[in-house]
Scaffold this active site. Sequence first.
Site, PDB file in Angstrom:
ATOM      1  N   ASP A  88       0.820  -1.207   0.000  1.00  0.00           N
ATOM      2  CA  ASP A  88       0.000   0.000   0.000  1.00  0.00           C
ATOM      3  C   ASP A  88       0.855   1.258   0.000  1.00  0.00           C
ATOM      4  OD1 ASP A  88      -2.482  -1.127  -0.078  1.00  0.00           O
ATOM      5  OD2 ASP A  88      -2.742  -1.180   2.108  1.00  0.00           O
TER       6      ASP A  88
ATOM      7  N   TYR B 296       6.841 -10.021   7.589  1.00  0.00           N
ATOM      8  CA  TYR B 296       6.630  -8.580   7.717  1.00  0.00           C
ATOM      9  C   TYR B 296       7.174  -8.098   9.057  1.00  0.00           C
ATOM     10  CZ  TYR B 296       3.429  -8.315   3.712  1.00  0.00           C
ATOM     11  OH  TYR B 296       2.880  -8.331   2.450  1.00  0.00           O
TER      12      TYR B 296
END
Lengths: 250, 250
Positions: free
Chosen positions: B52, B110
Site C-alpha cells: 500500500d 513482515y
Amino acid sequence: MRNILLKIAYSGVNYHGWQIQDNAGTVQARIQSAAYDIFGYCPDIKACSRTDTGVHANEFALNFKTDSNISIEKIPDAFNHFLPNDIRVFSAETVNIDFHARYDCLGKEYKYIFLNSKYDDPFRVGLVTKYPYPIDVEKLNLASKHFIGTHDFSSFCASGSSVENHIRTIFNSKVERNENDVIFIISGNGFLYNMVRIMAGTLLAVNENKIQADEIPDIILSKNRNKAGITAPPHGLYLNKVFYNEEEIV
Amino acid sequence: MRNILLKIAYSGVNYHGWQIQDNAGTVQARIQSAAYDIFGYCPDIKACSRTDTGVHANEFALNFKTDSNISIEKIPDAFNHFLPNDIRVFSAETVNIDFHARYDCLGKEYKYIFLNSKYDDPFRVGLVTKYPYPIDVEKLNLASKHFIGTHDFSSFCASGSSVENHIRTIFNSKVERNENDVIFIISGNGFLYNMVRIMAGTLLAVNENKIQADEIPDIILSKNRNKAGITAPPHGLYLNKVFYNEEEIV
C-alpha cells in the site's frame, strides 16, 4: 525575561543549512517561524554554529530570550507542534541571562558516516555517504589519532573562510564500524569551515594509500590545504553533541 | 529467453504503493521505466505481492522474462543506474522459466516498527509509527503468539478485499525491543489485505488494556473485523523477507 536553551535534532536533507537566507529554506527559518507562532513575535536566536546545506544534527543548540510565561516543560511540544517532522526540539532549559549558545560553547562532537556497501540504503538517502570499497577500519582509527591535540589546522580549512585564528584543540578522534557503517567521530573545542569533511576525505585517502597515516602530522604542519584529502560530501556529516558548562543551567 | 528474479528494497515514503496506476507515482512504474531504459522494451513484471501507499520493503521480489544477453551480475547495477535512490535492486538471479514471483512464493515475513518515544525521529519521517506511551513488550510478545497456526483470519482482513479464502498459516510471530524501536515480526504462508496492520493495531489495544491477550483466539474465531483493533498506519510496515524454494534458482 528568561533565557531559554533549546537542543534540537534535524535532518539536513531538505534544508539549505542552518542559517537563514533569502530564497532558500533553512532550519533557522523554520525555528523562527515556529517561535513566532508560539510567542507572537520573533525572538533573536543565537545558535551554537552553522551547518552547511545537507549536513545533519543529532544535537544542535540555540538560545533566545523571552518574556513569555509558558512553562519550560511545554516548550519542546509547542515548537514541535509548529515544526516540520524533520526538525525536532528535544529539550528546553532555562539558562543564565548572559548565556550565549555560541560564545559559551565549550566544544562539539561531530560524526561522519560512511555506508560501506555496494548498494545505497533506500531508507537513508542523503543521510550517509556511500563508499563501496573495502575499508581498513583499524588503520583509519590509528590515522585519526594524529588529529588529537592543539594544532594550527589551516590544512583542514576550506579557502574563503574569514576566521583568522586556525588553532583548535581536538579532544578525541576515532573510527569505528557498526555493521555496514564506518563512523568517524571527532570532538574538539572548535572546528574550522569544512574541517571535519576534509578530515573525512583525508581518511579516505589513507584508506586508498594516496596518503600514508604517518604523513598526517606533516600535513598539519604544512598549513597547506592542498596537502590534505578531498572535502567529503555533506550528507555523511552530523553535529552530534554540543558541550556547555552545566552551571549555566538555572 | 531467461526468467530473472529481482530482489529489491524501497522506501514507500514517496510512492503510492507498488502497483502501477494512472496519475500517481508507484514503485512498479519506476521499475518498468528502468527496465525499458535497460532492455529497450517493457517486460511483463510479476510481483510477489502489492504494498500500500507508504508501506516499505526491505525485500520485495519480482520476475520478468527477457531475451537480453546482459550478464546476470550486471543487472542490479543496470537497474540502480536508472532508479531513484529510494528504490534499490540488491540481487538478480536466473530462475526456472515457469517461475512466478507470486504463485511460487512460499511465504513472507513482515515487520512493523513502533518508535516508542516522546519525540519523532527527524531521520525516519514516514519510516516508523510513533507511539509515545509505555509498551509492555513481553505482554505483547505473548499476545502475538496467539496468531501462530492455521486460522481463518477474517477478523484481521480489511473490508473490500476480493479474496474469498481467508485461511492462512502463521509460522512465527513475536514482539521485541531494540532501543526505542518496538518491532512486531510475523511470518506466514500468506497475508490478507491490511492483515499485519490490523494485528499491529490489535497489539496496541492489548497494550492499552482495551483487548486482553487471551481474547485473541476468540477474536479470530468470531471472523468479525470489528472485534479486532484499529488498522495501524502504513508508515511502520515493512515487507521484510520473501521465501522461495531454492531449487527454483538455476
